[in-house]
Design a protein around this motif. Structure first.
Motif, PDB file in Angstrom:
ATOM      1  N   ALA A  42       0.997  -1.236   0.036  1.00  0.00           N
ATOM      2  CA  ALA A  42      -0.026   0.188  -0.079  1.00  0.00           C
ATOM      3  C   ALA A  42       0.764   1.290   0.052  1.00  0.00           C
ATOM      4  O   ALA A  42       0.513   2.338  -0.612  1.00  0.00           O
ATOM      5  CB  ALA A  42      -0.654  -0.134   1.221  1.00  0.00           C
ATOM      6  N   ALA A  43       2.056   1.305   0.701  1.00  0.00           N
ATOM      7  CA  ALA A  43       2.945   2.419   0.802  1.00  0.00           C
ATOM      8  C   ALA A  43       3.456   2.642  -0.690  1.00  0.00           C
ATOM      9  O   ALA A  43       3.881   3.920  -0.678  1.00  0.00           O
ATOM     10  CB  ALA A  43       3.737   1.938   1.822  1.00  0.00           C
ATOM     11  N   ALA A  44       3.681   1.640  -1.511  1.00  0.00           N
ATOM     12  CA  ALA A  44       4.078   1.842  -2.622  1.00  0.00           C
ATOM     13  C   ALA A  44       3.321   2.540  -3.636  1.00  0.00           C
ATOM     14  O   ALA A  44       3.736   3.061  -4.596  1.00  0.00           O
ATOM     15  CB  ALA A  44       4.755   0.647  -3.314  1.00  0.00           C
ATOM     16  N   SER A  45       2.126   2.638  -3.374  1.00  0.00           N
ATOM     17  CA  SER A  45       1.227   3.115  -4.105  1.00  0.00           C
ATOM     18  C   SER A  45       1.184   4.772  -4.011  1.00  0.00           C
ATOM     19  O   SER A  45       0.499   5.603  -4.621  1.00  0.00           O
ATOM     20  CB  SER A  45      -0.164   2.615  -4.216  1.00  0.00           C
ATOM     21  N   PRO A  81       2.559  -0.038 -16.140  1.00  0.00           N
ATOM     22  CA  PRO A  81       2.688   1.238 -15.822  1.00  0.00           C
ATOM     23  C   PRO A  81       1.609   1.891 -15.288  1.00  0.00           C
ATOM     24  O   PRO A  81       1.233   2.900 -14.853  1.00  0.00           O
ATOM     25  CB  PRO A  81       3.330   1.902 -16.960  1.00  0.00           C
ATOM     26  N   HIS A  82       0.175   0.906 -15.661  1.00  0.00           N
ATOM     27  CA  HIS A  82      -1.113   1.775 -15.442  1.00  0.00           C
ATOM     28  C   HIS A  82      -1.323   1.403 -13.926  1.00  0.00           C
ATOM     29  O   HIS A  82      -2.564   1.700 -13.422  1.00  0.00           O
ATOM     30  CB  HIS A  82      -1.996   0.907 -16.321  1.00  0.00           C
ATOM     31  N   GLY A  83      -0.815   0.741 -13.106  1.00  0.00           N
ATOM     32  CA  GLY A  83      -1.217   0.352 -11.678  1.00  0.00           C
ATOM     33  C   GLY A  83      -0.112  -0.098 -10.689  1.00  0.00           C
ATOM     34  O   GLY A  83      -0.173  -0.188  -9.616  1.00  0.00           O
ATOM     35  N   GLY A  84       1.320   0.052 -11.191  1.00  0.00           N
ATOM     36  CA  GLY A  84       2.430  -0.288 -10.549  1.00  0.00           C
ATOM     37  C   GLY A  84       2.561  -1.610 -10.128  1.00  0.00           C
ATOM     38  O   GLY A  84       3.384  -2.082  -9.325  1.00  0.00           O
TER      39      GLY A  84
END
Length: 336
Positions: free
Chosen positions: A129-132, A156-159
């Motif tokens: 979650a922190a990566a988003s 690339p559209h959502g990590g």
């Protein structure tokens, strides 16, 4: 007085030769054979010739007749068969076209793809979650800024990290690349029938960039891939890479083995892989973790990297796969 005549009782002798008996003439007139040709009435039936004796008398003629009949029977099919002339080019061509029209030849690649397809899965690694959080940053104009992905298989559209896996045990054991699931907070696999399941990592092989996943929910008819030793693999042999390039798939690309025992260093220089299979079947981000198969549908390697000297990270004709022996060892399977 006259005296009576006196006759002698003895037969009178004729002066000339005795006349021939009239019996043969009478017998001939009556339609009977002469008495001399008729068998004596006093000859017993046992003295007359039997059928066996009569056959022995004509044995040679019987053997000759049987031999002629045998030759006739043996040669009858050949004599009655029609003489067929050799087929011409046009007739052979017409026969081949007719046979192919009835049963079209199946391409080897199609058979190999259909054999491995039930074992190929799509692997998605969800970031923590922190990566988003960085995705919420905005640039000038209010548009979101998407950071450059660290992994060649990042979405690339959502990590998310999107790659491929292959089922090696029908209880839900899946092989994929370590860099596909490295750092993922959640891993989701999609099977060939469309069903999805969460998966967890059960083993890691950083030296081979491999990870072993265990699906938590598996389909009833899950099929495991058939693996083959690379001992007989040689440059020039046809191979196929199956996976989800850029998340599209399943897709198949065909090529040949370009070399064996190759080395590869990741662009970041973090890892050196050795004893790799080099191939030229098209592979792109998303193919990582997918199977490299031969034309009999057997898995000989796990696609792990592509040579991309530029920053576009697209295929230029050189791909690498980890030999299946290394991958199977990491999954706890017996060696070939």
């Amino acid at each position: 007085m006259a005296r009576p005549s006196i006759y002698s009782r003895s037969p009178a002798r004729a002066a000339g030769p005795a006349p021939a008996p009239a019996a043969p003439l009478a017998a001939a007139a009556a339609g009977r054979p002469p008495a001399s040709d008729m068998p004596p009435a006093d000859v017993p039936p046992s003295a007359r010739p039997t059928w066996r004796q009569r056959l022995l008398r004509h044995e040679r003629w019987l053997w000759a007749t049987g031999l002629v009949l045998a030759m006739l029977i043996a040669g009858w099919p050949a004599w009655t068969a029609k003489v067929q002339r050799p087929l011409g080019i046009d007739q052979i061509d017409a026969a081949l076209r007719e046979s192919i029209a009835k049963e079209p030849l199946q391409a080897p690649g199609l058979a190999a793809y259909e054999a491995v397809l039930p074992s190929v899965v799509r692997v998605v690694g969800e970031p923590p979650a922190a990566a988003s959080a960085p995705l919420q940053k905005t640039a000038k104009g209010g548009k979101p800024v998407v950071p450059a992905p660290d992994s060649e298989d990042a979405d690339p559209h959502g990590g998310r990290s999107v790659g491929t896996g292959v089922v090696i045990v029908d209880k839900g054991l899946i092989l994929t690349n370590l860099h596909v699931v490295d750092g993922a907070a959640k891993i989701t696999v999609t099977f060939s029938d469309g069903s999805q399941s969460e998966a967890r990592v059960v083993n890691l092989m950083p030296e081979n960039d491999l990870a072993v996943l265990q699906a938590l929910t598996i389909p009833d008819d899950l099929h495991a891939a058939t693996m083959r030793s690379t001992s007989g693999l040689a440059p020039g042999e046809a191979v196929m890479a199956v996976g989800f390039p850029f998340g599209i798939g399943p897709s198949a690309s065909q090529g040949v083995v370009s070399g064996l025992k190759r080395e590869f260093r990741s662009p970041e220089g973090r890892r050196i892989l050795t004893n790799l299979i080099q191939f030229d079947a098209a592979a792109n981000p998303g193919n990582s973790g997918g199977p490299l198969i031969t034309m009999d549908g057997h898995v000989v390697g796990i696609v792990t990297a592509i040579m991309n000297p530029n920053e576009q990270r697209t295929f230029i004709g050189i791909g690498f796969a980890v030999p299946i022996e290394n991958a199977a060892a990491g999954a706890g399977l017996p060696p070939f």
